[in-house]
Design an enzyme around this catalytic site. Structure first.
Site, PDB file in Angstrom:
ATOM      1  N   SER A 141       0.864  -1.193   0.000  1.00 39.96           N
ATOM      2  CA  SER A 141       0.000   0.000   0.000  1.00 39.96           C
ATOM      3  C   SER A 141       0.894   1.234   0.000  1.00 39.96           C
ATOM      4  O   SER A 141       2.018   1.180   0.522  1.00 39.96           O
ATOM      5  CB  SER A 141      -0.876   0.009   1.254  1.00 39.96           C
ATOM      6  N   TYR A 154      -1.331  -1.145  10.229  1.00 37.57           N
ATOM      7  CA  TYR A 154      -1.481  -1.436   8.791  1.00 37.57           C
ATOM      8  C   TYR A 154      -0.263  -0.934   8.009  1.00 37.57           C
ATOM      9  O   TYR A 154       0.290  -1.645   7.168  1.00 37.57           O
ATOM     10  CB  TYR A 154      -2.774  -0.777   8.307  1.00 37.57           C
TER      11      TYR A 154
HETATM   12  P1  NAP Z   1     -11.326  -6.587   0.637  1.00 36.74           P
HETATM   13  O1  NAP Z   1     -12.391  -6.302  -0.358  1.00 36.74           O
HETATM   14  O2  NAP Z   1     -11.638  -6.501   2.096  1.00 36.74           O
HETATM   15  O3  NAP Z   1     -10.720  -8.030   0.279  1.00 36.74           O
HETATM   16  C1  NAP Z   1      -9.805  -8.671   1.134  1.00 36.74           C
HETATM   17  C2  NAP Z   1     -10.092 -10.148   1.079  1.00 36.74           C
HETATM   18  O4  NAP Z   1      -9.141 -10.831   1.939  1.00 36.74           O
HETATM   19  C3  NAP Z   1     -11.492 -10.489   1.595  1.00 36.74           C
HETATM   20  O5  NAP Z   1     -12.137 -11.402   0.742  1.00 36.74           O
HETATM   21  C4  NAP Z   1     -11.205 -11.090   2.959  1.00 36.74           C
HETATM   22  O6  NAP Z   1     -12.177 -12.016   3.400  1.00 36.74           O
HETATM   23  C5  NAP Z   1      -9.871 -11.786   2.693  1.00 36.74           C
HETATM   24  N1  NAP Z   1      -9.211 -12.133   3.936  1.00 36.74           N
HETATM   25  C6  NAP Z   1      -9.137 -11.387   5.070  1.00 36.74           C
HETATM   26  N2  NAP Z   1      -8.505 -12.071   6.022  1.00 36.74           N
HETATM   27  C7  NAP Z   1      -8.179 -13.277   5.503  1.00 36.74           C
HETATM   28  C8  NAP Z   1      -7.515 -14.422   6.012  1.00 36.74           C
HETATM   29  N3  NAP Z   1      -7.066 -14.459   7.265  1.00 36.74           N
HETATM   30  N4  NAP Z   1      -7.339 -15.481   5.188  1.00 36.74           N
HETATM   31  C9  NAP Z   1      -7.797 -15.452   3.925  1.00 36.74           C
HETATM   32  N5  NAP Z   1      -8.440 -14.404   3.381  1.00 36.74           N
HETATM   33  C10 NAP Z   1      -8.619 -13.323   4.168  1.00 36.74           C
HETATM   34  O7  NAP Z   1     -10.068  -5.627   0.432  1.00 36.74           O
HETATM   35  P2  NAP Z   1      -9.394  -5.008  -0.896  1.00 36.74           P
HETATM   36  O8  NAP Z   1      -9.609  -3.569  -0.842  1.00 36.74           O
HETATM   37  O9  NAP Z   1      -9.732  -5.798  -2.109  1.00 36.74           O
HETATM   38  O10 NAP Z   1      -7.860  -5.243  -0.501  1.00 36.74           O
HETATM   39  C11 NAP Z   1      -7.046  -6.264  -1.052  1.00 36.74           C
HETATM   40  C12 NAP Z   1      -5.604  -5.973  -0.677  1.00 36.74           C
HETATM   41  O11 NAP Z   1      -5.233  -4.686  -1.172  1.00 36.74           O
HETATM   42  C13 NAP Z   1      -5.376  -5.917   0.842  1.00 36.74           C
HETATM   43  O12 NAP Z   1      -4.121  -6.479   1.163  1.00 36.74           O
HETATM   44  C14 NAP Z   1      -5.361  -4.432   1.129  1.00 36.74           C
HETATM   45  O13 NAP Z   1      -4.616  -4.126   2.289  1.00 36.74           O
HETATM   46  C15 NAP Z   1      -4.693  -3.911  -0.127  1.00 36.74           C
HETATM   47  N6  NAP Z   1      -4.958  -2.496  -0.373  1.00 36.74           N
HETATM   48  C16 NAP Z   1      -6.228  -2.028  -0.552  1.00 36.74           C
HETATM   49  C17 NAP Z   1      -6.437  -0.671  -0.764  1.00 36.74           C
HETATM   50  C18 NAP Z   1      -7.807  -0.082  -0.990  1.00 36.74           C
HETATM   51  O14 NAP Z   1      -7.913   1.152  -1.071  1.00 36.74           O
HETATM   52  N7  NAP Z   1      -8.849  -0.880  -1.108  1.00 36.74           N
HETATM   53  C19 NAP Z   1      -5.345   0.203  -0.779  1.00 36.74           C
HETATM   54  C20 NAP Z   1      -4.075  -0.291  -0.584  1.00 36.74           C
HETATM   55  C21 NAP Z   1      -3.885  -1.656  -0.389  1.00 36.74           C
HETATM   56  P3  NAP Z   1     -13.292 -11.568   4.497  1.00 36.74           P
HETATM   57  O15 NAP Z   1     -13.739 -10.204   4.163  1.00 36.74           O
HETATM   58  O16 NAP Z   1     -14.337 -12.618   4.354  1.00 36.74           O
HETATM   59  O17 NAP Z   1     -12.629 -11.580   5.823  1.00 36.74           O
END
Ligand code: NAP
Length: 243
Positions: A141, A154
């Site tokens: 991130s 985070y």
């Molecule tokens: P998201 O929609 O919340 O997706 C994350 C996924 O990871 C969810 O399906 C979640 O399942 C799963 N997960 C959580 N804990 C887990 C575990 N212990 N084992 C297996 N799966 C698990 O988030 P996203 O925005 O797509 O983010 C994806 C990645 O991008 C993350 O690493 C996040 O930190 C990074 N990121 C996102 C942003 C942003 O603005 N969205 C910015 C920078 C970086 P559940 O929800 O069922 O727990």
């Protein structure tokens, strides 16, 4: 067994991970989706990927549980033969100002966001070494580069992923395994859904908009499939935002 490249995407049933899964499937990869949800919840994602004409399989496990990870990865290799691309994408937030952040909040985020990359990569990389090829991408991130008030846990986890990325690139380059990180800015997913007025946040972004999961997927596809010589990089995909 399939001749196509196989990509394992953690936390891949929705959001950024699912978008990356579709992009890689559209470019001829078979897809293994991991998530913590049950198989029925992940089924629509699997069906959507299969409709693109490739194989898609779901493995439910908790990426922060070393035993579950090892067992699942060994089963994947037994059932499908190889893993060519690993996207360590699963992640969570548990935000709060540092003084009010308790140890559980700190440890949970570090274990799921950073610990998972150790567990999953450790389980997968030995098979990549045998195959003498592989591409590993860690979903970091921009807050791992620039920091962010209210996200000490985070930000530290995402900075740790960049250190891991650069170190593994050095350790495994000679084995033809590349390791890179992607550093998204504000991307519209469930993770950012509770931020409130996104127009206000967007004003601080030079490109004046939140990113989409597809914006991230294009860069992941480049790192996974289009280059053979980029390694050890942390690429910001943030519309110019530097926090
Ligand atoms: P998201 O929609 O919340 O997706 C994350 C996924 O990871 C969810 O399906 C979640 O399942 C799963 N997960 C959580 N804990 C887990 C575990 N212990 N084992 C297996 N799966 C698990 O988030 P996203 O925005 O797509 O983010 C994806 C990645 O991008 C993350 O690493 C996040 O930190 C990074 N990121 C996102 C942003 C942003 O603005 N969205 C910015 C920078 C970086 P559940 O929800 O069922 O727990």
């Amino acid at each position: 067994m399939t001749d196509r490249k196989i990509a394992l995407i953690t936390g891949g049933s929705r959001g950024i991970g699912f978008s990356c899964a579709k992009e890689l499937a559209n470019n001829g990869c078979d897809i293994i989706i991991n998530d913590i949800c049950d198989a029925a919840t992940a089924q629509p994602a699997i069906d959507e990927i299969k409709a693109l004409g490739v194989n898609a399989w779901f493995y439910q496990f908790d990426v922060s549980n070393d035993e579950q990870v090892k067992a699942a990865v060994d089963k994947m290799i037994e059932e499908h033969g190889h893993i060519d691309i690993l996207l360590n994408n699963a992640g969570i937030t548990k935000d709060g100002l540092f003084l009010r952040m308790d140890a559980e909040q700190w440890e949970r985020v570090i274990k799921i966001n950073l610990g998972s990359a150790y567990y999953v990569t450790h389980a997968v990389i030995k098979y990549m070494m045998k195959a003498r090829q592989g591409s590993i991408i860690n979903m970091s991130s921009i807050v791992g580069v620039h920091g962010n008030a209210g996200q000490a846990n985070y930000s530290a986890s995402k900075a740790g992923l960049i250190g891991l990325t650069k170190t593994l690139a050095k350790e495994f380059g000679s084995r033809n395994i590349r390791v890179n990180a992607v550093c998204p800015g504000f991307i519209q997913t469930a993770m950012t859904a509770n931020l409130g007025n996104i127009e206000e946040y967007a004003k601080a972004i030079p490109m004046q908009r939140f990113g989409t999961p597809e914006d991230i997927a294009k860069v992941v596809k480049f790192l996974a499939l289009d280059t053979d010589y980029v390694t050890g990089q942390a690429i910001e995909v943030a519309g110019g935002l530097m926090l």
